[in-house]
Design a protein around this motif. Sequence first.
Motif, PDB file in Angstrom:
ATOM      1  N   TYR A 128     -77.813 -13.164 -17.720  1.00 37.15           N
ATOM      2  CA  TYR A 128     -78.923 -14.110 -17.546  1.00 37.15           C
ATOM      3  C   TYR A 128     -78.825 -14.970 -16.289  1.00 37.15           C
ATOM      4  O   TYR A 128     -78.482 -16.138 -16.349  1.00 37.15           O
ATOM      5  CB  TYR A 128     -79.029 -15.006 -18.791  1.00 37.15           C
ATOM      6  CG  TYR A 128     -79.384 -14.217 -20.028  1.00 37.15           C
ATOM      7  CD1 TYR A 128     -80.690 -13.828 -20.279  1.00 37.15           C
ATOM      8  CD2 TYR A 128     -78.392 -13.822 -20.918  1.00 37.15           C
ATOM      9  CE1 TYR A 128     -81.003 -13.086 -21.402  1.00 37.15           C
ATOM     10  CE2 TYR A 128     -78.704 -13.079 -22.048  1.00 37.15           C
ATOM     11  CZ  TYR A 128     -80.009 -12.717 -22.280  1.00 37.15           C
ATOM     12  OH  TYR A 128     -80.318 -11.974 -23.384  1.00 37.15           O
ATOM     13  N   PHE A 184     -85.426  -9.744 -19.386  1.00 31.88           N
ATOM     14  CA  PHE A 184     -85.402  -9.861 -20.858  1.00 31.88           C
ATOM     15  C   PHE A 184     -86.817 -10.070 -21.405  1.00 31.88           C
ATOM     16  O   PHE A 184     -87.180  -9.502 -22.436  1.00 31.88           O
ATOM     17  CB  PHE A 184     -84.458 -10.970 -21.344  1.00 31.88           C
ATOM     18  CG  PHE A 184     -84.453 -11.042 -22.840  1.00 31.88           C
ATOM     19  CD1 PHE A 184     -83.812 -10.066 -23.588  1.00 31.88           C
ATOM     20  CD2 PHE A 184     -85.165 -12.025 -23.517  1.00 31.88           C
ATOM     21  CE1 PHE A 184     -83.868 -10.065 -24.982  1.00 31.88           C
ATOM     22  CE2 PHE A 184     -85.237 -12.037 -24.909  1.00 31.88           C
ATOM     23  CZ  PHE A 184     -84.569 -11.054 -25.630  1.00 31.88           C
ATOM     24  N   GLY A 244     -80.406 -21.295 -26.413  1.00 33.08           N
ATOM     25  CA  GLY A 244     -80.819 -20.030 -25.789  1.00 33.08           C
ATOM     26  C   GLY A 244     -82.332 -19.926 -25.762  1.00 33.08           C
ATOM     27  O   GLY A 244     -82.913 -18.920 -26.153  1.00 33.08           O
ATOM     28  N   ALA A 245     -82.984 -20.992 -25.272  1.00 31.51           N
ATOM     29  CA  ALA A 245     -84.445 -21.116 -25.413  1.00 31.51           C
ATOM     30  C   ALA A 245     -85.227 -20.138 -24.536  1.00 31.51           C
ATOM     31  O   ALA A 245     -86.384 -19.830 -24.836  1.00 31.51           O
ATOM     32  CB  ALA A 245     -84.871 -22.542 -25.100  1.00 31.51           C
ATOM     33  N   GLY A 246     -84.638 -19.671 -23.436  1.00 31.45           N
ATOM     34  CA  GLY A 246     -85.300 -18.676 -22.581  1.00 31.45           C
ATOM     35  C   GLY A 246     -86.671 -19.141 -22.124  1.00 31.45           C
ATOM     36  O   GLY A 246     -86.808 -20.219 -21.535  1.00 31.45           O
ATOM     37  N   LYS A 259     -91.151 -18.974 -28.342  1.00 29.79           N
ATOM     38  CA  LYS A 259     -91.055 -19.113 -29.797  1.00 29.79           C
ATOM     39  C   LYS A 259     -91.106 -20.581 -30.195  1.00 29.79           C
ATOM     40  O   LYS A 259     -91.625 -20.936 -31.243  1.00 29.79           O
ATOM     41  CB  LYS A 259     -89.781 -18.446 -30.303  1.00 29.79           C
ATOM     42  CG  LYS A 259     -89.847 -16.939 -30.209  1.00 29.79           C
ATOM     43  CD  LYS A 259     -88.571 -16.276 -30.681  1.00 29.79           C
ATOM     44  CE  LYS A 259     -88.649 -14.777 -30.443  1.00 29.79           C
ATOM     45  NZ  LYS A 259     -87.345 -14.124 -30.571  1.00 29.79           N
ATOM     46  N   ASP A 262     -80.162 -23.718 -22.468  1.00 28.33           N
ATOM     47  CA  ASP A 262     -79.956 -22.323 -22.073  1.00 28.33           C
ATOM     48  C   ASP A 262     -78.980 -22.290 -20.896  1.00 28.33           C
ATOM     49  O   ASP A 262     -78.838 -23.262 -20.152  1.00 28.33           O
ATOM     50  CB  ASP A 262     -81.283 -21.664 -21.653  1.00 28.33           C
ATOM     51  CG  ASP A 262     -81.238 -20.155 -21.768  1.00 28.33           C
ATOM     52  OD1 ASP A 262     -81.861 -19.607 -22.698  1.00 28.33           O
ATOM     53  OD2 ASP A 262     -80.559 -19.508 -20.947  1.00 28.33           O
ATOM     54  N   ILE A 263     -78.345 -21.130 -20.733  1.00 35.93           N
ATOM     55  CA  ILE A 263     -77.400 -20.967 -19.615  1.00 35.93           C
ATOM     56  C   ILE A 263     -78.138 -20.648 -18.315  1.00 35.93           C
ATOM     57  O   ILE A 263     -77.621 -20.878 -17.231  1.00 35.93           O
ATOM     58  CB  ILE A 263     -76.372 -19.861 -19.973  1.00 35.93           C
ATOM     59  CG1 ILE A 263     -75.096 -20.013 -19.166  1.00 35.93           C
ATOM     60  CG2 ILE A 263     -76.981 -18.473 -19.868  1.00 35.93           C
ATOM     61  CD1 ILE A 263     -73.933 -19.197 -19.700  1.00 35.93           C
ATOM     62  N   ALA A 304     -76.524 -25.359 -20.602  1.00 37.05           N
ATOM     63  CA  ALA A 304     -75.210 -25.443 -21.247  1.00 37.05           C
ATOM     64  C   ALA A 304     -74.801 -24.038 -21.676  1.00 37.05           C
ATOM     65  O   ALA A 304     -75.648 -23.170 -21.869  1.00 37.05           O
ATOM     66  CB  ALA A 304     -75.274 -26.368 -22.461  1.00 37.05           C
ATOM     67  N   LEU A 346     -73.238 -22.012 -24.603  1.00 35.71           N
ATOM     68  CA  LEU A 346     -73.024 -22.152 -26.049  1.00 35.71           C
ATOM     69  C   LEU A 346     -71.639 -21.708 -26.494  1.00 35.71           C
ATOM     70  O   LEU A 346     -71.251 -21.967 -27.629  1.00 35.71           O
ATOM     71  CB  LEU A 346     -74.042 -21.294 -26.821  1.00 35.71           C
ATOM     72  CG  LEU A 346     -75.515 -21.553 -26.577  1.00 35.71           C
ATOM     73  CD1 LEU A 346     -76.351 -20.640 -27.445  1.00 35.71           C
ATOM     74  CD2 LEU A 346     -75.838 -23.005 -26.876  1.00 35.71           C
ATOM     75  N   SER A 347     -70.904 -21.030 -25.609  1.00 39.48           N
ATOM     76  CA  SER A 347     -69.546 -20.633 -26.012  1.00 39.48           C
ATOM     77  C   SER A 347     -68.623 -21.841 -26.053  1.00 39.48           C
ATOM     78  O   SER A 347     -67.493 -21.731 -26.500  1.00 39.48           O
ATOM     79  CB  SER A 347     -68.933 -19.601 -25.069  1.00 39.48           C
ATOM     80  OG  SER A 347     -69.865 -18.954 -24.291  1.00 39.48           O
ATOM     81  N   GLY A 393     -84.166 -14.899 -32.186  1.00 40.91           N
ATOM     82  CA  GLY A 393     -83.859 -13.755 -31.325  1.00 40.91           C
ATOM     83  C   GLY A 393     -82.633 -12.977 -31.735  1.00 40.91           C
ATOM     84  O   GLY A 393     -82.206 -12.071 -31.028  1.00 40.91           O
ATOM     85  N   SER A 449     -79.699 -13.883 -31.464  1.00 42.85           N
ATOM     86  CA  SER A 449     -78.644 -14.051 -30.460  1.00 42.85           C
ATOM     87  C   SER A 449     -77.285 -14.262 -31.112  1.00 42.85           C
ATOM     88  O   SER A 449     -76.253 -14.005 -30.489  1.00 42.85           O
ATOM     89  CB  SER A 449     -78.971 -15.242 -29.555  1.00 42.85           C
ATOM     90  OG  SER A 449     -80.160 -14.998 -28.849  1.00 42.85           O
TER      91      SER A 449
HETATM   92  C1  LIG Z   1     -81.754 -12.659 -26.433  1.00 43.65           C
HETATM   93  S1  LIG Z   1     -82.328 -13.975 -25.409  1.00 43.65           S
HETATM   94  C2  LIG Z   1     -83.357 -14.890 -26.553  1.00 43.65           C
HETATM   95  C3  LIG Z   1     -84.372 -15.770 -25.877  1.00 43.65           C
HETATM   96  C4  LIG Z   1     -85.348 -16.480 -26.829  1.00 43.65           C
HETATM   97  N1  LIG Z   1     -84.667 -17.516 -27.591  1.00 43.65           N
HETATM   98  C5  LIG Z   1     -85.956 -15.474 -27.779  1.00 43.65           C
HETATM   99  O1  LIG Z   1     -85.624 -15.515 -28.966  1.00 43.65           O
HETATM  100  O2  LIG Z   1     -86.751 -14.655 -27.307  1.00 43.65           O
HETATM  101  C6  LIG Z   1     -80.889 -14.975 -25.300  1.00 43.65           C
HETATM  102  C7  LIG Z   1     -81.092 -16.289 -24.592  1.00 43.65           C
HETATM  103  O3  LIG Z   1     -79.885 -17.040 -24.692  1.00 43.65           O
HETATM  104  C8  LIG Z   1     -79.427 -17.443 -23.412  1.00 43.65           C
HETATM  105  N2  LIG Z   1     -77.966 -17.358 -23.438  1.00 43.65           N
HETATM  106  C9  LIG Z   1     -77.199 -16.253 -23.514  1.00 43.65           C
HETATM  107  N3  LIG Z   1     -75.895 -16.586 -23.582  1.00 43.65           N
HETATM  108  C10 LIG Z   1     -75.841 -17.937 -23.550  1.00 43.65           C
HETATM  109  C11 LIG Z   1     -74.784 -18.877 -23.588  1.00 43.65           C
HETATM  110  N4  LIG Z   1     -73.512 -18.490 -23.678  1.00 43.65           N
HETATM  111  N5  LIG Z   1     -75.101 -20.187 -23.544  1.00 43.65           N
HETATM  112  C12 LIG Z   1     -76.394 -20.609 -23.440  1.00 43.65           C
HETATM  113  N6  LIG Z   1     -77.439 -19.759 -23.407  1.00 43.65           N
HETATM  114  C13 LIG Z   1     -77.172 -18.439 -23.463  1.00 43.65           C
HETATM  115  C14 LIG Z   1     -80.065 -16.483 -22.425  1.00 43.65           C
HETATM  116  O4  LIG Z   1     -80.234 -17.044 -21.155  1.00 43.65           O
HETATM  117  C15 LIG Z   1     -81.389 -16.141 -23.122  1.00 43.65           C
HETATM  118  O5  LIG Z   1     -82.403 -17.032 -22.751  1.00 43.65           O
END
Ligand SMILES: C[S@@+](CC[C@H](N)C(=O)[O-])C[C@H]1O[C@@H](n2cnc3c(N)ncnc32)[C@H](O)[C@@H]1O
Length: 304
Positions: A25, A33, A73-75, A79, A96-97, A123, A125-126, A146, A148
Motif C-alpha cells: 500500500y 486495490f 485500514g480505512a483506504g 464503507k 491507514d498506513i 499509523a 496497525l502492527s 474488508g 483485513s
Molecule cells: C484490504 S484493504 C481494505 C480497505 C477498506 N477498509 C475496505 O474494506 O475496502 C486494507 C487497508 O488496510 C491498510 N493497511 C494494510 N496494512 C496496514 C497496517 N499494517 N497498518 C495500517 N493500515 C494498513 C491498507 O492501506 C488498506 O487501505
Amino acid sequence: MSDAAREITEGLSHTPATLSPKYFYDARGSQIFEEITRLPEYYPTRTEREIMRLHGRDIARRVGPGRTVIELGAGNCEKARSLCQTIAASRFVAVDISEEFLQQSAARLQAEMPMLTVCAFAADLSHEIDLPGDVPAAHRLVYYPGSSIGNFDLPQAQALLQRMRHMLHDDGALLIGVDLRKDVAVLEAAYDDAAGVTAAFNLNALAHVNRLIGSDFDLADWKHVAFFNHEASRIEMHLEAVVDVRVHWPGGGRGFARGERIHTENSYKYDNEGFAGLLDQAGFHRTVAWTDPQRWFAVVLACP
Ligand SMILES: C[S@@+](CC[C@H](N)C(=O)[O-])C[C@H]1O[C@@H](n2cnc3c(N)ncnc32)[C@H](O)[C@@H]1O
C-alpha cells in the motif's frame, strides 16, 4: 536504517523470503486495490456491502446513534461513508498506513458529509495505535471491514483484536468483516483474476520496496502466484522469480534462483464459531454475526 527498511531487509534475507502485505500500500497500491474491489472475481467487497444493505438497520439499532467510528485500514473510506450514514455516527476517525491516499479520501468524505467530524491519521496497525487526544473515549465503534484481519497469523490477529479492545470503554463495540471458508475455485479466482489486476497489485510491492530501501528489483523478473493452503485455511500470495536474479540494496542483497518465491500475503479464511472464539479470547464476549445467503462472508458486531 528506518524500522521499515530493517523489517523489509530482514524478511527478504530469510529463506523463504517474506514481505509484509502492508508494503502493497503506497498510493499506487491503494489505487490498484480499489480496482480489485470492482473485479467480478473479487466477491468480498460486494458481499460485505450486501450484508450491510440487508442488515444495516439491525446493526444501527444495536449500536445506536452518535458513535465515534474509528476505521482501521480505512483506504478510500467508502464503507465508512455508508456506515456513518446508516448508524448516524457523529465523528469519524480514519487510520491507514497509506497516508497520501487516506488524506485525500478523508477530505473527500468531509466535503460530502459536513455534519460528520472527520479526521485521518497514518499509523501501522502492527504496532500500538495512539489515537489523537481529542478523540472522545466513550461511545466508540472500532470498524475493521474488508476481512483485513485475515492478513494476520493467529497470534498477531489475537494481539490486534486485544489492541482494539483496549481502545474501547465498556460501552464500546467492534464491527468487523470476516471472510469465510468456501469453494476453493471461488477463493483462488478472487486472488488471481483474469485481467491480472491482483498480479499488478502484488508486483507493485516490489516498486514500493525499491523506493523504501533503495533496492533494484526488476518487476519483469517476477510473477504473481496465489493458491489456497488447505492445512492453514488461507490464501497465500507469492512473487516467484522467473529467472535467476540478484537483488541489491544499500549494505546488502541476495540471489533468488528461478522458481524461488517471496511470500507476500496470507489471507486466512474462518468459520463463524472459530472467529467468535478468537474474539472471546480478546475480551469481546457478546457477538452477533450476519452473513450473506451463500455464507461467504460475515459482518460481526462484538462487544466487551
Ligand atoms: C484490504 S484493504 C481494505 C480497505 C477498506 N477498509 C475496505 O474494506 O475496502 C486494507 C487497508 O488496510 C491498510 N493497511 C494494510 N496494512 C496496514 C497496517 N499494517 N497498518 C495500517 N493500515 C494498513 C491498507 O492501506 C488498506 O487501505
